[in-house]
Enzyme design. Sequence first.
Site: not given
Length: 375
Positions: A54, A115, A146, A168, A170, A172, A214
Amino acid sequence: MVKRSKETKEADKLVLNSHVAKENVVHSKVAKTAEVGSGEVKEIRRIGVLTSGGDAPGMNGVIRAVTRAAAAHGIEVMGVRRGFHGLWRGDIIELKPRDVSDILQRGGTTLMTARSKTFMTEEGVSKAMSMADVFGLDALICVGGDGTGRGALDLAAAGLPVVLVPATIDNDMAGTDETIGFDTAMNTVISAVDKIRDSASSHERCSVVEVMGRNAGFLAFQVGVATGAEVVLIPEIDCDFDQDVVKKLLSARNRGKQHFIIIVAEGVRLDPDFHAAVKAAPAIAIAEEVEAKTGIETNATILGYVQRGGNPSLRDRYLSSMMGIEAVETLLAGRANRLIASLRGQIVDIDLSEALAMKKEITEEAFKRAGILSL
Ligand code: F6P
């Protein structure tokens, strides 16, 4: 009552520092990753850079910093377009310092991203390795989350030295306190929620706002604190809908509150009987349930891809610039298969496979502490 999630309980070891744990995340070791290459770096004359997964605001800052830092050290840079997909297809162009003018302030990624399913196969990796050879890449700097890190490790295992720059929205990724793009996305979301609150307060409504992330709730959690949300629902913390949502809203109404904001992370998990609807459309399912159970008029907003775009914030421009330089200098110092990380305000490099084997979590303590603010 909030309970620790199963995954949180299973996370076996706090591997990083107490500073991080005192704030809102911990990095816990949960699994082993595959063996990677030796991590030895031969002489570097030409490196590749790609963005994958992303897009995140700030990716362009990394491309610019890598290109210019490499030039300053007398190294050539090749830009790989469309991520790993472009690598195995040989979609590779030369990048000179002037080619990256005027992109620091732009969202998205000028190298484009994808992706790639094909790359995830043994054949894809071997095609990518032969293209790295054709274009004379001595090492590859990958920019992404990741999934990108796992792709980079596949190349490392096949013998190409890699460095991952974490990007990202996110946030995360374990091993780094922050990822490029997170700050801009948080700022985008708070300005949207402030506007939604104006409307919610004028109509005395409840607004449920769904944010990306996500399976992680970092974006939702920090945005919830920053917008004074009455309720925040994230995947990391279990929720009893009647107690943590319905009762909380009704008690707040009985104390005189007339409008309410609920921030929902897209990956939120709720009771099994309610979960299927929540999984399909979290904000809508939750808004319907809130209205049915409280009688408060409730609407839903799914912020979607607006969260991924826009000019990077100061923080993301700074982080992307410094991380890009660090990525080049890490390779030049002879270290490979590393993650560039921001830890306690310092930009450092750490082992990529170890970082990918860890899980970043939101602590129950931080979540509870934030909960007292919506009284
Ligand atoms: O990882 C970034 C992210 O925006 C997530 O928050 C979201 O779940 C996902 O990407 C969406 O992916 P795609 O761009 O493939 O729709």
